[in-house]
Motif scaffolding. Structure first.
Motif, PDB file in Angstrom:
ATOM      1  N   LYS A 120      45.225  45.722  95.358  1.00 40.97           N
ATOM      2  CA  LYS A 120      44.051  45.671  94.494  1.00 40.97           C
ATOM      3  C   LYS A 120      44.420  45.991  93.047  1.00 40.97           C
ATOM      4  CE  LYS A 120      39.317  47.372  94.024  1.00 40.97           C
ATOM      5  NZ  LYS A 120      38.260  48.256  94.601  1.00 40.97           N
ATOM      6  N   ARG A 121      43.965  45.153  92.125  1.00 36.73           N
ATOM      7  CA  ARG A 121      44.242  45.338  90.706  1.00 36.73           C
ATOM      8  C   ARG A 121      43.029  45.925  89.995  1.00 36.73           C
ATOM      9  NH1 ARG A 121      46.343  40.077  91.604  1.00 36.73           N
ATOM     10  NH2 ARG A 121      48.602  39.973  91.408  1.00 36.73           N
ATOM     11  N   LYS A 123      40.403  45.864  86.843  1.00 38.92           N
ATOM     12  CA  LYS A 123      39.774  44.733  86.173  1.00 38.92           C
ATOM     13  C   LYS A 123      40.664  44.218  85.042  1.00 38.92           C
ATOM     14  CE  LYS A 123      35.389  43.416  83.950  1.00 38.92           C
ATOM     15  NZ  LYS A 123      35.858  43.023  82.617  1.00 38.92           N
ATOM     16  N   LYS A 126      43.723  42.362  86.532  1.00 42.75           N
ATOM     17  CA  LYS A 126      43.330  41.061  87.085  1.00 42.75           C
ATOM     18  C   LYS A 126      43.087  40.056  85.967  1.00 42.75           C
ATOM     19  CE  LYS A 126      40.202  39.028  90.502  1.00 42.75           C
ATOM     20  NZ  LYS A 126      39.122  39.305  91.485  1.00 42.75           N
ATOM     21  N   GLU A 127      42.468  40.504  84.893  1.00 42.73           N
ATOM     22  CA  GLU A 127      42.222  39.613  83.752  1.00 42.73           C
ATOM     23  C   GLU A 127      43.529  39.171  83.106  1.00 42.73           C
ATOM     24  OE1 GLU A 127      39.655  41.956  81.330  1.00 42.73           O
ATOM     25  OE2 GLU A 127      37.823  41.355  82.400  1.00 42.73           O
ATOM     26  N   VAL A 129      46.423  38.671  84.650  1.00 46.55           N
ATOM     27  CA  VAL A 129      47.003  37.613  85.486  1.00 46.55           C
ATOM     28  C   VAL A 129      46.239  36.309  85.284  1.00 46.55           C
ATOM     29  CG1 VAL A 129      47.638  36.917  87.817  1.00 46.55           C
ATOM     30  CG2 VAL A 129      47.784  39.321  87.174  1.00 46.55           C
ATOM     31  N   GLN A 130      44.912  36.401  85.191  1.00 42.69           N
ATOM     32  CA  GLN A 130      44.121  35.199  84.978  1.00 42.69           C
ATOM     33  C   GLN A 130      44.453  34.537  83.646  1.00 42.69           C
ATOM     34  OE1 GLN A 130      41.665  33.758  87.297  1.00 42.69           O
ATOM     35  NE2 GLN A 130      42.325  32.133  85.889  1.00 42.69           N
ATOM     36  N   VAL A 188      45.637  35.689  91.783  1.00 40.69           N
ATOM     37  CA  VAL A 188      44.419  36.318  91.275  1.00 40.69           C
ATOM     38  C   VAL A 188      43.418  36.548  92.399  1.00 40.69           C
ATOM     39  CG1 VAL A 188      42.500  36.105  89.645  1.00 40.69           C
ATOM     40  CG2 VAL A 188      44.754  35.182  89.046  1.00 40.69           C
ATOM     41  N   ASP A 189      43.185  35.524  93.198  1.00 45.75           N
ATOM     42  CA  ASP A 189      42.087  35.546  94.171  1.00 45.75           C
ATOM     43  C   ASP A 189      42.498  36.047  95.555  1.00 45.75           C
ATOM     44  OD1 ASP A 189      40.548  34.387  92.156  1.00 45.75           O
ATOM     45  OD2 ASP A 189      41.034  32.349  92.814  1.00 45.75           O
ATOM     46  N   ASP A 192      42.122  39.884  97.366  1.00 47.31           N
ATOM     47  CA  ASP A 192      40.861  40.373  97.932  1.00 47.31           C
ATOM     48  C   ASP A 192      40.781  40.163  99.437  1.00 47.31           C
ATOM     49  OD1 ASP A 192      40.082  41.163  95.409  1.00 47.31           O
ATOM     50  OD2 ASP A 192      38.840  39.394  95.040  1.00 47.31           O
TER      51      ASP A 192
END
Length: 265
Positions: A120-121, A123, A126-127, A129-130, A188-189, A192
């Motif tokens: 789990k990253r 926020k 995660k942004e 990597v996106q 990214v996805d 989860d």
């Protein structure tokens, strides 16, 4: 070594010297990245490497990619080769794929190794990597490769090994602009899908990373290890993402001892 194609997947049968071990490479790389491991592991194991969908010599995806598609790719290989139980060693994205496979096909595993993989990253992480995915969509793999090499290797190793840096750079740059982001988005996805605790994985499991792997941190590996009952955790000091190349002797020793221990337990 023998190369075969299984439903569009390029598969190398490295050796046939014992129980089967399948090695899953990371994002943007290919099955050749395991050359630092195959000499040692092929002495005692039937070793298989392959190219992920959309990578190397394997087929391009017909749709958006996800962990389900990647894990079923492994299942196709073991069914084609009529294998019973295997061990999986997954690096980075490969470690995510290995966990997904274990959730679907736990009864087909005798061991699992998760190297430098994500949990789990935040926020912000995660942004970040996106943003890299978006950059690849717009400008192709060349837009992220130099930053990646800095994240993956220590400065000292990069400066002393320009030939290795150039080889890995070529692997990443060989990815197609229209395909690479489909795999990158899974980073990214896909995490989860792997956050339930405990994970219903019953085989002995090794979880490993470097203490300077800032994208797949020791904290992430600690959390992964907590999810899996029969797991052992290894944190390598002074190592970044590509410890399996930068200090392959140590990683190979840990892997070999782990695999041998699972067979003898």
């Amino acid at each position: 070594m023998k190369n075969i194609f299984v439903k569009g997947t390029s598969v190398n049968l490295i050796s046939e010297n014992g129980p089967y071990v399948i090695l899953i490479h990371g994002l943007g790389l290919n099955k050749d990245m395991w050359e630092w491991q195959t000499r040692d592991l092929s002495k005692n194991y039937s070793l298989i490497t392959y190219d992920l969908i959309g990578h190397g010599e394997s087929k391009d995806p017909e749709q958006n990619l996800n962990l389900e598609i990647f894990s079923d790719q492994i299942f196709e290989i073991i069914e084609h080769l009529s294998l019973d139980k295997i061990a999986l060693v997954g690096f980075s994205l490969g470690g995510m794929i290995a966990r997904k496979f274990a959730l679907k096909y736990n009864d087909r595993l005798w061991a699992l190794a998760i190297l430098n993989s994500a949990h789990k990253r935040t926020k912000k992480a995660k942004e970040a990597v996106q943003l890299r995915v978006n950059s690849v969509i717009e400008n192709g793999p060349q837009s992220t490769i130099e930053d990646a090499l800095e994240r993956w290797f220590t400065k000292n190793f990069r400066e002393k090994n320009p030939i290795i840096m150039d080889r890995i750079r070529k692997w990443v740059l060989a990815n197609k602009k229209e395909v690479y982001p489909k795999a990158y988005q899974v980073l990214v996805d896909g995490v989860d899908e792997l956050l339930q605790s405990p994970l219903p994985i019953n085989c002995p499991t090794l979880v490993l990373t470097g203490d300077e792997d800032f994208g797949n941190s020791p904290e992430m590996s600690q959390e992964i290890s907590k999810q899996i009952i029969k797991s052992q955790l290894e944190i390598l000091p002074g190592m970044r993402h590509m410890a399996l190349i930068e200090d392959f002797q140590k990683v190979n020793k840990i892997l070999s001892e782990f695999l041998l221990g699972t067979l003898n337990s």
